[in-house]
Design an enzyme around this catalytic site. Sequence first.
Site, PDB file in Angstrom:
ATOM      1  N   ASP A 679       0.845  -1.194   0.000  1.00 40.70           N
ATOM      2  CA  ASP A 679       0.000   0.000   0.000  1.00 40.70           C
ATOM      3  C   ASP A 679       0.887   1.254   0.000  1.00 40.70           C
ATOM      4  O   ASP A 679       0.651   2.204  -0.752  1.00 40.70           O
ATOM      5  CB  ASP A 679      -0.901  -0.055   1.256  1.00 40.70           C
ATOM      6  CG  ASP A 679      -1.770   1.161   1.373  1.00 40.70           C
ATOM      7  OD1 ASP A 679      -2.580   1.381   0.461  1.00 40.70           O
ATOM      8  OD2 ASP A 679      -1.620   1.921   2.365  1.00 40.70           O
ATOM      9  N   LYS A 683       1.483   4.242  -2.983  1.00 41.23           N
ATOM     10  CA  LYS A 683       1.464   5.685  -2.740  1.00 41.23           C
ATOM     11  C   LYS A 683       2.760   6.321  -3.224  1.00 41.23           C
ATOM     12  O   LYS A 683       2.765   7.425  -3.790  1.00 41.23           O
ATOM     13  CB  LYS A 683       1.249   5.960  -1.255  1.00 41.23           C
ATOM     14  CG  LYS A 683      -0.171   5.585  -0.798  1.00 41.23           C
ATOM     15  CD  LYS A 683      -0.323   5.645   0.705  1.00 41.23           C
ATOM     16  CE  LYS A 683      -1.741   5.294   1.112  1.00 41.23           C
ATOM     17  NZ  LYS A 683      -1.898   5.045   2.540  1.00 41.23           N
TER      18      LYS A 683
END
Length: 823
Positions: A679, A683
């Site tokens: 995750d 980003k």
Amino acid sequence: MGWIAHKFGGSSLADADCFRRVAAIVVGGPDEPTAVVVSAMGGLTNHLFALIDAAVAGKDLAAPLAAIRNRQATAAEALLGGPQARPFLEVVDRDIADIRQVLGKQQPGHPVTRALQDRISGYGELWSAQLMTAFLQKEQGAAAARFIDARDVIVIDQGEMGPIVLWEESRRRCRERLSGSKTRFHVITGYIATDRSGQATTLGRNGSDFSASIMAALLGAREVIIWTDVDGVMSADPRLVPEARVIDQLSYNEAMELAYFGAKVIHPQTMAPAVDDGIGIRIRNTFNPKHPGSLIAATSSQQGSIVKGVSAFDGIALVNLEGAGMIGVPGTADRLFGALRDAGISVMLISQGSSEHSICFAVRADAAATVKRVVEDAFAVELEQGQVQRVEVTPDSAILAVVGDGMSGLPGSAGRFFRTLGNSGINVRAIAQGASERNISAVIAARDMTRALRAVHSSFYLSSKTVSIGIIGPGSVGGVLVDQIAAASARLKDKFDLDLRVRAIGTSRKMCLGQARLDLKDWRQALASGETMDLDRFVNHAQADYLPHTVLIDCTANQGIADRYLDWLGRGIHVITPNKRAHSGPIDVYRRLRSTAQAANTHFLYEATVGAGLPVISTLKDLVETGDDIERISGIFSGTLAYLFNVFDGSRRFSDIVREAKERGYTEPDPRDDLSGMDVARKAVILAREAGLSLELRDIAVESLVPGALAGAAVGEFLDRLADFDAPMVGRLEKARAAQAVLRYVADIDCRRGTASVGLQQFPLDHPFANISLTDNIVQFVTRRYSANPLIVRGPGAGPDVTAAGIFADLLRLCSMLSGSDD
Ligand code: ADP
Ligand code: ASP
Ligand code: MG
């Protein structure tokens, strides 16, 4: 005492209930002499015309005649009761026998005479008036109501441009029959009249409005109220433009132009008799009598839009007469229109270029063939000699008109009108603007009519910041977003003229759609009882062509939805999302999304993909766009990992902290989704690309905190066995401690070298990354301008409230980009 005149259209007289409603309206009015002009029951005139056509086609008339009689009988029995209905039904039976007899003589295949057509098509009004009279007499006493056959009063000539009232004769007859009448209600037939030879005739389709204003003028009424099935004259045909709104007040001229160009709500000639005597015409709704309706009077109110209405009608052909030989030759127009007048053709719009090289004009499509012949005959010599090149007919056209007294002398309306058509990709075939500047009309292809009407209406009537919104995935974040929009929308409308309309909400299983907008008070319930999700229908609904802008907000984390963005952006839909999938996927997809959005002039906003509501992407964008050089971006982008390492101080086992965080809802359902670092890596890809790097997810060195041995285990087993791997974690903590440092899971993007990594690192105690609380995110930008002292954005980086607020901020950002872009 003064008179008041009412007119009830067919839509107000559909059945017995309608008759009762109408009676209640007139009985409830002031106690003064009242003219009640009535149309045929809704649809009946069409049936009578169909009957004539059936006779011409040689068909049997028994069944349609029985249906017509049956409708009268049902209404009469309901209103008057069996025995009392009998005299009326005797009249109907006699009339039906007359119809049967005259149509029985009709030779199949032969055209019917106008006189016969007028006689038969007028029966509907005769029956309505007699039935209404009988009903008012029953309710109010026999002396309260009188039936008046308008053929005894209104005398007309049929002129080329429609009926011409013979006022003197009509006035004489009116005086004879009506002056000094002690009766309160005079129920008068609409539509029908007589000609000077005493033949029955009509005022043409929709002519009862005209009947009412003629009667009002004859009686010296102060006002005529036209009762119909809408709240008034609307800014466009409400069947075609759902956003149409009632016009409070309009001038006779405005009403006339709107009606002439297709606003069926009133017959264009209705205004003429009222003008001289200044009789006010009010349009009101029989089904909503509380509404004050629209007032048509000498002056128009200048409040609101300078354009009062937009109307349109199709069934038009455009004729173009072109020839170099016409330049500077006087009398060409005269010859052309003289020939058309002689052939009884009415011309709806004319446009001539100042070069006089061509004249083009619009006529009804059914006259097009005749027109071509007439014009070719009139210019036969010139055609042969080549001075006129051709007579060209473009069928399947429509006329679109914007109308408003306020346009006169005010620049800009024509510009906006044509710009809107241009922006909508609608080709204009011809243009006309009267010198009065009250109306601008354009001839377009008939197939574009509704789209053009909606686009033009929206550009004049709606805030340019009206946005149709579809929200996909109203879960914890999306749901809060809907509530935030609901709470703020009135204030935003008031303060910034921002009209945010959530019109579609959908989950993977269900959806609810709203026409103007969804009622956000009960959206959860509406969604629960909504229909099955159909994403194509959802998107088509959200993108209503009568609203200026559409945005779809994807609050899912779903790849399937992200795969749709390209299509949406390409078809003019803006996209806002906290979903990282599209931006961290393959770079060619990312590039295609950007170029598609640029080509389609759509916007793609995704602030909430990094740092939830924190201004991370927008800060980075501003830095890049103002010409700064980004050297390095680093930070803590995972609220979950921030929390784990804030709490992990050696007093408790790392595996216990993970378990507790999961129980408190700080992690994904499977904590490995956080611990894997993927995750954070996504980003990092998003930020790297925003800073101009061409990174793929696979280019990022990711340190996963998931022990390899537990990668494939079930969630429960993973949590149970994680304790086996606590020792190395303690080792790393101790090593950091020894160096007076803490552990933080960070992303690090080196923009100079074009590399990025994600993993656990040590930071000295005075480093900004060491001093965050709970689930805070922190991002540090080292740039040319922010070099020794980097720019830092820090704050809560997770949670439904702040994430939804980040999405909402994108929505407002989008609106500020939209305003002014389209006008
Ligand atoms: P009536 O039977 O009362 O004469 P009509 O059907 O002739 O009623 O006219 C009313 C209808 O006109 C409305 O129901 C509406 O659909 C249509 N209409 C078209 N343009 C307009 C407009 N600009 N404003 C209001 N109604 C319009
Ligand atoms: N009944 C007639 C028609 O349908 C006249 C009217 O309703 O105004 O055209
Ligand atoms: Mg009508």
